[in-house]
Design an enzyme around this catalytic site. Sequence first.
Site, PDB file in Angstrom:
ATOM      1  N   LYS A   1      99.207 -31.220 -59.848  1.00 43.38           N
ATOM      2  CA  LYS A   1      99.302 -31.558 -58.437  1.00 43.38           C
ATOM      3  C   LYS A   1      98.002 -32.155 -57.905  1.00 43.38           C
ATOM      4  O   LYS A   1      98.008 -33.024 -57.030  1.00 43.38           O
ATOM      5  CB  LYS A   1      99.698 -30.317 -57.631  1.00 43.38           C
ATOM      6  CG  LYS A   1     101.116 -29.815 -57.928  1.00 43.38           C
ATOM      7  CD  LYS A   1     102.157 -30.884 -57.624  1.00 43.38           C
ATOM      8  CE  LYS A   1     103.587 -30.343 -57.716  1.00 43.38           C
ATOM      9  NZ  LYS A   1     104.606 -31.365 -57.379  1.00 43.38           N
TER      10      LYS A   1
ATOM     11  N   TYR B   1      99.950 -26.242 -63.348  1.00 43.76           N
ATOM     12  CA  TYR B   1     100.581 -26.724 -62.116  1.00 43.76           C
ATOM     13  C   TYR B   1      99.526 -27.306 -61.174  1.00 43.76           C
ATOM     14  O   TYR B   1      99.698 -28.398 -60.619  1.00 43.76           O
ATOM     15  CB  TYR B   1     101.321 -25.571 -61.449  1.00 43.76           C
ATOM     16  CG  TYR B   1     102.108 -25.943 -60.220  1.00 43.76           C
ATOM     17  CD1 TYR B   1     103.369 -26.535 -60.326  1.00 43.76           C
ATOM     18  CD2 TYR B   1     101.608 -25.711 -58.940  1.00 43.76           C
ATOM     19  CE1 TYR B   1     104.101 -26.876 -59.201  1.00 43.76           C
ATOM     20  CE2 TYR B   1     102.323 -26.041 -57.809  1.00 43.76           C
ATOM     21  CZ  TYR B   1     103.564 -26.623 -57.940  1.00 43.76           C
ATOM     22  OH  TYR B   1     104.277 -26.966 -56.818  1.00 43.76           O
TER      23      TYR B   1
END
Length: 221
Positions: free
Chosen positions: A158, A154
């Site tokens: 990002k 993740y």
Amino acid sequence: MFEGKVALVTGGCRGIGAAITECLAEAGAHVAAGYSRDKETANGLAAAQRSLGRSMSVHQGNVAEPESCIRVVQEVLDQHGRIDFLINNAGVNLDKTVRKMSVEDWHAVLRVNLSGGFYMVKAVLDHMTARGSGRIVNISSVIGSTGNIGQANYAASKSGLFGFTKSLALEVARKGVTVNCIAPGFIETEMVASIPEKVLETIVARIPLGRLGKASEVARV
């Protein structure tokens, strides 16, 4: 404020995406909100917005698939003739430590969170540059800057949006298209609700305001 404008919001029917949809629709834009699976929630949000006299349509697709992105963009163009704003909001998490994370766990998150943004931009960019106008906003996360235990995939996705946004902005600024990135902290959403209570208490303790952010606060930005 945005009368006559058309906004395409990926993941626009839940969480932060739904708040962005509501905010833009309230400001007068037609919002084409994307969703992947929950048709009932998508139709419910659209019905609620229309009952308030706002303009909204829903479009089912999968940002992890380039062909699906092209189809949804064309669908919106066919129905509304233009796309002024693209908000790349769709995102997923699949939390595991790196030792326990499979190769597919890694790619599953990057396909949606990072590659999905690229696929959507590719699908809409020629239209925006031909018109000499467009606004692209990528929704990243504070985790992309700080990292987090159990969220290497993740965080990488990002963080990747930061570099993608900056590079794209340099490429298209002179063609009338601006590209920006928003990196929310911990926001009251279903994704954050899945965090164990004791862990969440530790997180909130580190936030100066002493509370989670609200999706509407991100939408306003």
